[in-house]
Design an enzyme around this catalytic site. Sequence first.
Site, PDB file in Angstrom:
ATOM      1  N   ARG A  75      35.549  39.128  42.468  1.00 33.97           N
ATOM      2  CA  ARG A  75      35.851  37.598  42.628  1.00 33.97           C
ATOM      3  C   ARG A  75      37.004  37.517  41.611  1.00 33.97           C
ATOM      4  O   ARG A  75      37.933  37.018  42.281  1.00 33.97           O
ATOM      5  CB  ARG A  75      35.181  36.991  42.086  1.00 33.97           C
ATOM      6  CG  ARG A  75      33.877  37.234  43.502  1.00 33.97           C
ATOM      7  CD  ARG A  75      31.971  37.063  42.971  1.00 33.97           C
ATOM      8  NE  ARG A  75      31.971  35.203  43.367  1.00 33.97           N
ATOM      9  CZ  ARG A  75      31.399  34.523  42.814  1.00 33.97           C
ATOM     10  NH1 ARG A  75      30.580  34.882  42.069  1.00 33.97           N
ATOM     11  NH2 ARG A  75      31.702  33.404  42.444  1.00 33.97           N
ATOM     12  N   ARG A 114      22.970  33.196  43.594  1.00 37.26           N
ATOM     13  CA  ARG A 114      23.770  33.928  44.874  1.00 37.26           C
ATOM     14  C   ARG A 114      23.966  35.327  44.489  1.00 37.26           C
ATOM     15  O   ARG A 114      24.490  35.874  43.851  1.00 37.26           O
ATOM     16  CB  ARG A 114      25.231  33.300  44.341  1.00 37.26           C
ATOM     17  CG  ARG A 114      25.200  31.766  45.052  1.00 37.26           C
ATOM     18  CD  ARG A 114      26.287  30.969  44.446  1.00 37.26           C
ATOM     19  NE  ARG A 114      27.637  31.619  44.822  1.00 37.26           N
ATOM     20  CZ  ARG A 114      29.442  31.441  45.258  1.00 37.26           C
ATOM     21  NH1 ARG A 114      29.006  30.468  44.618  1.00 37.26           N
ATOM     22  NH2 ARG A 114      30.376  31.636  44.552  1.00 37.26           N
ATOM     23  N   LYS A 139      34.785  23.984  39.721  1.00 41.67           N
ATOM     24  CA  LYS A 139      35.355  23.534  40.931  1.00 41.67           C
ATOM     25  C   LYS A 139      34.055  22.651  40.708  1.00 41.67           C
ATOM     26  O   LYS A 139      34.351  21.569  41.278  1.00 41.67           O
ATOM     27  CB  LYS A 139      36.168  24.273  41.858  1.00 41.67           C
ATOM     28  CG  LYS A 139      37.015  24.812  40.496  1.00 41.67           C
ATOM     29  CD  LYS A 139      37.938  25.894  41.694  1.00 41.67           C
ATOM     30  CE  LYS A 139      37.122  27.082  42.754  1.00 41.67           C
ATOM     31  NZ  LYS A 139      36.826  28.154  41.736  1.00 41.67           N
ATOM     32  N   ARG A 172      43.089  29.880  49.068  1.00 39.47           N
ATOM     33  CA  ARG A 172      43.235  30.354  48.201  1.00 39.47           C
ATOM     34  C   ARG A 172      43.953  31.489  48.704  1.00 39.47           C
ATOM     35  O   ARG A 172      44.026  33.000  47.220  1.00 39.47           O
ATOM     36  CB  ARG A 172      41.368  31.622  47.963  1.00 39.47           C
ATOM     37  CG  ARG A 172      40.542  31.103  46.938  1.00 39.47           C
ATOM     38  CD  ARG A 172      39.444  31.986  47.368  1.00 39.47           C
ATOM     39  NE  ARG A 172      38.458  32.418  46.900  1.00 39.47           N
ATOM     40  CZ  ARG A 172      36.988  31.003  46.131  1.00 39.47           C
ATOM     41  NH1 ARG A 172      37.007  30.115  47.289  1.00 39.47           N
ATOM     42  NH2 ARG A 172      35.929  31.804  46.157  1.00 39.47           N
ATOM     43  N   ARG A 196      24.561  30.972  35.008  1.00 38.37           N
ATOM     44  CA  ARG A 196      25.116  30.543  36.241  1.00 38.37           C
ATOM     45  C   ARG A 196      23.082  31.046  37.362  1.00 38.37           C
ATOM     46  O   ARG A 196      22.105  30.689  37.553  1.00 38.37           O
ATOM     47  CB  ARG A 196      25.987  29.718  37.222  1.00 38.37           C
ATOM     48  CG  ARG A 196      25.357  29.657  38.753  1.00 38.37           C
ATOM     49  CD  ARG A 196      26.912  28.897  38.903  1.00 38.37           C
ATOM     50  NE  ARG A 196      28.056  29.859  39.520  1.00 38.37           N
ATOM     51  CZ  ARG A 196      28.497  29.774  40.517  1.00 38.37           C
ATOM     52  NH1 ARG A 196      29.295  28.455  40.038  1.00 38.37           N
ATOM     53  NH2 ARG A 196      29.825  30.656  40.797  1.00 38.37           N
TER      54      ARG A 196
HETATM   55  P1  AMP Z   1      32.969  30.633  46.622  1.00 34.07           P
HETATM   56  O1  AMP Z   1      31.548  29.334  46.518  1.00 34.07           O
HETATM   57  O2  AMP Z   1      34.277  28.843  46.959  1.00 34.07           O
HETATM   58  O3  AMP Z   1      33.337  31.371  45.289  1.00 34.07           O
HETATM   59  O4  AMP Z   1      33.289  31.325  48.064  1.00 34.07           O
HETATM   60  C1  AMP Z   1      32.384  32.341  47.515  1.00 34.07           C
HETATM   61  C2  AMP Z   1      33.069  33.297  48.579  1.00 34.07           C
HETATM   62  O5  AMP Z   1      33.091  32.760  50.059  1.00 34.07           O
HETATM   63  C3  AMP Z   1      34.583  34.086  48.278  1.00 34.07           C
HETATM   64  O6  AMP Z   1      34.322  34.618  47.052  1.00 34.07           O
HETATM   65  C4  AMP Z   1      34.300  35.011  49.199  1.00 34.07           C
HETATM   66  O7  AMP Z   1      34.075  35.759  49.827  1.00 34.07           O
HETATM   67  C5  AMP Z   1      34.821  32.569  50.509  1.00 34.07           C
HETATM   68  N1  AMP Z   1      35.466  32.644  50.518  1.00 34.07           N
HETATM   69  C6  AMP Z   1      35.449  31.427  50.745  1.00 34.07           C
HETATM   70  N2  AMP Z   1      36.703  30.595  49.867  1.00 34.07           N
HETATM   71  C7  AMP Z   1      37.653  30.782  50.743  1.00 34.07           C
HETATM   72  C8  AMP Z   1      38.994  31.142  51.031  1.00 34.07           C
HETATM   73  N3  AMP Z   1      39.756  29.907  50.854  1.00 34.07           N
HETATM   74  N4  AMP Z   1      39.719  32.212  51.998  1.00 34.07           N
HETATM   75  C9  AMP Z   1      38.715  33.421  51.897  1.00 34.07           C
HETATM   76  N5  AMP Z   1      37.786  33.378  51.475  1.00 34.07           N
HETATM   77  C10 AMP Z   1      36.744  32.513  50.293  1.00 34.07           C
END
Ligand code: AMP
Length: 200
Positions: A150, A139, A14, A88, A127
């Site tokens: 996740r 990360r 994404k 999400r 990554r």
């Molecule tokens: P990402 O970079 O999109 O993988 O997000 C990293 C982390 O941020 C996720 O594992 C969640 O803990 C939190 N997070 C990001 N976007 C959301 C969302 N829309 N709703 C809830 N938690 C989120």
Amino acid sequence: MPNIILLGPPGAGKGTQAARLVAERGMVQLSTGDMLREAKSSGTEMGKRVAAVMDRGELVTDEIVIGLIEEKIASGAGNGFIFDGFPRTLAQADALGELLARTGQRLDAVIQLVVDDETLIARIVGRAEEARAAGKPVRADDNPEVFADRLRAYYKSTSPLIGYYYALGDLFTVDGLAPVETVAGSIANVLDQAVAATAT
Ligand code: AMP
């Protein structure tokens, strides 16, 4: 210009595809993950509250992420928003629909990147290795243990959005296992279709 959601599990590509759309079409990427990481690293009150949840690979509360998005979309984006990692949950999807409607905007397409779990795990390990090799920070949640959580959060809370947007007639699926260029081409086709549909 179209507002779109990129939907898919962590590691589906994404962020990579969003970055291309920003560069090529001047769209505006809204990644709640990036916003939350920024809050976490700058040590804001909210950042402190979400840090542990993120490190465990769980979802932060709907209230927090909806608040973040609300701030950003109020004035619209000339070339369209790319929602990346948001919504999400079903509650977030409902909230996004309401926010867009309230501000006179619409959602044009939800693009689901379809991938399989083995590929995702390999990508996440890759990554982290790439970041390490480049001397960049890795990360905290890009390790196989947290990644499994996740992925579970994705299947439990986010995958129902596939049915939600399918029912609304907004869902387009793209093979996320194809080469990056091919995926970009498929997304471009969906966008062009969405633009054409809006123009008629
Ligand atoms: P990402 O970079 O999109 O993988 O997000 C990293 C982390 O941020 C996720 O594992 C969640 O803990 C939190 N997070 C990001 N976007 C959301 C969302 N829309 N709703 C809830 N938690 C989120």
